[in-house]
Design a protein around this motif. Structure first.
Motif, short mmCIF file in Angstrom:
data_model
loop_
_atom_site.label_atom_id
_atom_site.label_comp_id
_atom_site.label_asym_id
_atom_site.label_seq_id
_atom_site.Cartn_x
_atom_site.Cartn_y
_atom_site.Cartn_z
N THR A 24 0.83 -1.20 0.00
CA THR A 24 0.00 0.00 0.00
C THR A 24 0.87 1.26 0.00
OG1 THR A 24 -1.82 -1.12 1.13
CG2 THR A 24 -1.74 1.29 1.31
N LEU A 25 1.84 1.31 0.89
CA LEU A 25 2.70 2.49 0.99
C LEU A 25 3.51 2.71 -0.29
CD1 LEU A 25 3.83 2.00 4.68
CD2 LEU A 25 2.45 3.92 3.80
N ILE A 26 4.04 1.63 -0.85
CA ILE A 26 4.82 1.76 -2.08
C ILE A 26 3.92 2.21 -3.23
CG2 ILE A 26 6.15 0.49 -3.82
CD1 ILE A 26 7.21 -1.23 -1.44
N SER A 27 2.76 1.61 -3.35
CA SER A 27 1.84 1.97 -4.43
C SER A 27 1.41 3.43 -4.34
CB SER A 27 0.60 1.08 -4.40
OG SER A 27 0.97 -0.26 -4.65
N ALA A 85 4.59 -3.79 -7.28
CA ALA A 85 4.53 -2.45 -6.67
C ALA A 85 5.95 -1.88 -6.57
CB ALA A 85 3.87 -2.52 -5.30
N ALA A 86 6.89 -2.71 -6.14
CA ALA A 86 8.28 -2.25 -5.96
C ALA A 86 8.90 -1.82 -7.29
CB ALA A 86 9.11 -3.32 -5.28
N VAL A 87 8.75 -2.64 -8.33
CA VAL A 87 9.39 -2.28 -9.60
C VAL A 87 8.73 -1.07 -10.25
CG1 VAL A 87 10.21 -4.64 -10.00
CG2 VAL A 87 8.08 -3.89 -11.08
N ASN A 88 7.51 -0.76 -9.84
CA ASN A 88 6.84 0.42 -10.38
C ASN A 88 7.08 1.68 -9.57
OD1 ASN A 88 5.45 -0.35 -12.85
ND2 ASN A 88 4.46 -1.86 -11.55
N ALA A 89 7.87 1.57 -8.51
CA ALA A 89 8.26 2.78 -7.76
C ALA A 89 9.12 3.64 -8.69
CB ALA A 89 9.04 2.39 -6.51
#
Length: 146
Positions: free
Chosen positions: A51-54, A88-92
Motif C-alpha cells: 500500500t505504501l509503495i503503491s 509495486a516495488a518495480v513500479n516505484a
C-alpha cells in the motif's frame, strides 16, 4: 539497507514532517495510509508495504523493507495476487531507487532468476514491467567516476 536500523520507529518519526490527521471525509485508502505512518516499521506487513509503495509514501524507508521480503520470496502474495509486492516495488519511481544504491541491483538479480513459467502466471503486462526494471541502468554511486 541501513534504513532497517529504525524498525522500532514510525514513518511519522522518520519521514518528516509528521502528517496531520486525515480530513473527516477522507477515503478509506487515505485513512489507511495515515494510519500506517504511525506503525513502527518492524510491524508493517507485506500488504502494508504494498500500500505504501503503491501510494509512493516514504519510499526510502519502505522499499528496503519490501526488498528484504522479496529477496526471500520474490512472488510473495502481499494482498491481491502472487507477485503484487514485487510489481509495486518495480513500479516505484526511478528517483526513489536512485536514493538506494545497490538495492535495485539486488532486486534485479532476483527478477532475472525467476522461472519464466512463474512470470507468465503474473497479471498481463507484468513480464514487461519486470523486464523494464531489470534493464534500468544502475545509478552511479556517490564518488564514482563517470
Amino acid at each position: 539497507m541501513d534504513r532497517l536500523l529504525h524498525l522500532d520507529r514510525t514513518l511519522d518519526e522518520l519521514d518528516l514532517p509528521c502528517w496531520t490527521p486525515p480530513p473527516p471525509d477522507a477515503t478509506r485508502l487515505v485513512r489507511k495510509v495515515h494510519e500506517l505512518r504511525r506503525v513502527p516499521l518492524g510491524e508493517l506487513g507485506p500488504a502494508d508495504l504494498r500500500t505504501l509503495i503503491s501510494q509512493q509514501v516514504a519510499l526510502p524507508y519502505v522499499l528496503p523493507l519490501a526488498v528484504r521480503l522479496l529477496l526471500k520470496e520474490p512472488l510473495l502474495d502481499a494482498y491481491f495476487y502472487e507477485g503484487d509486492l514485487l510489481l509495486a516495488a518495480v513500479n516505484a519511481p526511478a528517483s526513489a531507487w536512485a536514493l538506494l544504491p545497490g538495492l535495485g541491483a539486488r532486486l534485479c538479480t532476483v527478477i532475472t532468476t525467476l522461472p519464466a513459467a512463474a512470470v507468465a502466471d503474473l497479471p498481463r503486462g507484468a513480464a514487461e514491467e519486470l523486464a523494464l526494471f531489470a534493464a534500468r541502468p544502475e545509478p552511479p554511486r556517490s564518488g564514482s567516476v563517470h
